[in-house]
Scaffold this motif. Structure first.
Motif, short mmCIF file in Angstrom:
data_model
loop_
_atom_site.label_atom_id
_atom_site.label_comp_id
_atom_site.label_asym_id
_atom_site.label_seq_id
_atom_site.Cartn_x
_atom_site.Cartn_y
_atom_site.Cartn_z
N ARG A 227 0.75 -1.36 0.10
CA ARG A 227 -0.13 -0.13 -0.09
C ARG A 227 0.80 1.24 -0.08
NH1 ARG A 227 -2.90 -3.81 -0.45
NH2 ARG A 227 -4.99 -4.15 0.76
N TYR A 228 0.57 2.22 -0.73
CA TYR A 228 1.20 3.48 -0.81
C TYR A 228 0.17 4.71 -0.46
CZ TYR A 228 4.17 7.60 -1.84
OH TYR A 228 4.82 8.82 -1.76
N PRO A 229 0.06 5.28 0.78
CA PRO A 229 -0.89 6.37 0.90
C PRO A 229 -0.10 7.59 0.69
CG PRO A 229 0.21 5.67 2.99
CD PRO A 229 0.67 4.99 2.15
N TRP A 230 -0.79 8.70 -0.07
CA TRP A 230 -0.53 9.93 -0.20
C TRP A 230 -1.66 10.92 -0.16
CZ3 TRP A 230 -1.20 12.89 -4.71
CH2 TRP A 230 -1.96 12.15 -5.72
N ILE A 231 -1.43 12.00 0.16
CA ILE A 231 -2.15 13.04 0.36
C ILE A 231 -2.09 14.40 -0.56
CG2 ILE A 231 -3.48 14.79 1.79
CD1 ILE A 231 -3.13 12.91 4.22
N PHE A 232 -2.95 14.64 -1.44
CA PHE A 232 -2.80 16.05 -2.24
C PHE A 232 -3.26 17.24 -1.70
CE2 PHE A 232 -4.46 18.92 -5.49
CZ PHE A 232 -3.40 19.22 -6.07
N GLN A 233 -2.48 18.09 -1.19
CA GLN A 233 -3.10 19.26 -0.69
C GLN A 233 -3.23 20.38 -1.48
OE1 GLN A 233 -0.13 19.45 2.80
NE2 GLN A 233 -1.68 18.69 3.95
N ASP A 234 -4.44 21.03 -1.54
CA ASP A 234 -4.63 22.25 -2.60
C ASP A 234 -3.64 23.16 -2.05
OD1 ASP A 234 -5.45 24.70 -3.74
OD2 ASP A 234 -7.49 24.03 -3.72
N PRO A 235 -2.69 23.77 -3.00
CA PRO A 235 -1.82 25.00 -2.26
C PRO A 235 -2.44 25.95 -1.58
CG PRO A 235 -1.35 24.49 -4.29
CD PRO A 235 -2.55 23.69 -4.25
N LYS A 236 -3.71 26.50 -2.00
CA LYS A 236 -4.50 27.38 -1.27
C LYS A 236 -5.36 26.76 -0.03
CE LYS A 236 -5.69 29.98 -5.38
NZ LYS A 236 -6.73 30.16 -6.55
N GLY A 237 -5.02 25.49 0.31
CA GLY A 237 -5.89 25.12 1.46
C GLY A 237 -7.23 24.87 1.51
N ILE A 242 -7.11 12.21 -0.71
CA ILE A 242 -6.40 11.17 -0.06
C ILE A 242 -6.49 10.29 -1.07
CG2 ILE A 242 -6.44 9.58 1.65
CD1 ILE A 242 -7.89 11.59 3.56
N HIS A 243 -5.28 9.52 -1.47
CA HIS A 243 -5.25 8.45 -2.32
C HIS A 243 -4.46 7.19 -1.39
CE1 HIS A 243 -5.88 10.74 -6.00
NE2 HIS A 243 -5.46 11.89 -5.10
N LEU A 244 -4.81 5.90 -1.98
CA LEU A 244 -4.13 4.60 -1.18
C LEU A 244 -3.88 3.72 -2.50
CD1 LEU A 244 -2.96 3.39 1.25
CD2 LEU A 244 -5.14 2.14 1.37
N GLU A 245 -2.78 3.84 -3.08
CA GLU A 245 -2.21 2.95 -4.33
C GLU A 245 -1.85 1.71 -3.96
OE1 GLU A 245 -0.55 5.34 -7.56
OE2 GLU A 245 -0.74 7.17 -6.21
#
Length: 264
Positions: A227-237, A242-245
């Protein structure tokens, strides 16, 4: 989104409440658990496809098909009953079901894999026919003075639509399960039976099986991980994603240790 965490939850007050920041963390954890559950279900569906067909037709997250992986299950290991031999046929003798299982174990599993059956998995219809016809009393002995212990049926509900039924002593105390859950395809959205209703799968003890993982298509990973989790954060907040690949692949080198029979 930030607006989703602006409210106190039911039962909380102004002096004892979960802060918006903690609510965000809790929501992220819950989303990751849900994604992990979906991937576990996908691996389960892969395993069922392999043991019921002897093949695997993997797809990417967009639904594009990869080449079919054929593990080479022999045609003899995929028997199809017809006519009076069907478990659902009203003339089918009760002990003939046990004789079917014993024959497939002896002729196919032991004959080709040199290993006895350990697990028997039934679809919903196959389970119904087994329960309806299972009778340990004198079908073979014909002697009322002799008690023949054929096995034990004691249903126990397990998670994800699985029922443990008991064991059959006639075939080495094999453990019997029934799959009756549904599977929602994460790509197409289709909901189907996770295990064919009319099938029985017999799996030999201690056969070799592997669960491997391919390279994650993400520049932050670029290697095989469960599993590889990662979070994409909007630069403006304004929002987070949330992704889990994962790129799972189940392998069954000892395919001769499986029998997949169509019985209803």
């Amino acid at each position: 989104k930030p607006i989703d965490f602006d409210f106190r939850r039911i039962g909380e007050n102004a002096y004892d409440y979960t802060s918006p920041a903690q609510q965000l963390v809790n929501a992220m954890n819950e989303d990751l658990r849900e994604l992990d559950t979906r991937l576990n279900r996908l691996e389960e569906a892969q395993a069922i496809e392999i043991v019921t067909t002897g093949k695997l037709a993997p797809k990417d997250k967009a639904g594009n098909a990869f080449p079919v992986i054929d593990f080479g299950m022999q045609t003899s290991h995929k028997p199809v009953l017809t006519g009076a031999a069907l478990w659902s046929d009203t003339t089918k003798k009760k002990n003939a079901i046990i004789e079917d299982l014993d024959g497939w174990n002896t002729d196919l599993l032991v004959g080709d894999c040199q290993k006895n059956v350990r697990i028997v998995i039934l679809g919903r219809e196959a389970k119904k026919q087994l329960i309806r016809r299972f009778d340990p009393d004198n079908e073979t002995s014909g002697l009322n003075s002799i008690r023949v212990q054929r096995g034990e049926i004691r249903p126990e509900l397990l998670p994800n639509g699985v029922t443990y039924l008991g064991q059959l002593d006639d075939i080495g105390g094999a453990q019997i399960y029934c799959y009756s859950g549904k599977f929602k395809n994460p790509v197409s959205g289709d909901v189907t039976e996770i295990f064919p209703d009319n099938m029985v799968v017999m799996i030999a003890a201690n056969i070799r099986a592997e669960r491997v993982y391919g390279k994650i298509q993400n520049n932050r990973a670029l290697r095989g991980l469960p599993r590889y989790p990662w979070i994409f954060q909007d630069p403006k907040g304004k929002a987070d994603e949330i992704h889990l690949e994962s790129a799972p692949l189940l392998i069954l080198p000892e395919i001769d240790g499986v029998v997949a029979a169509t019985v209803c």
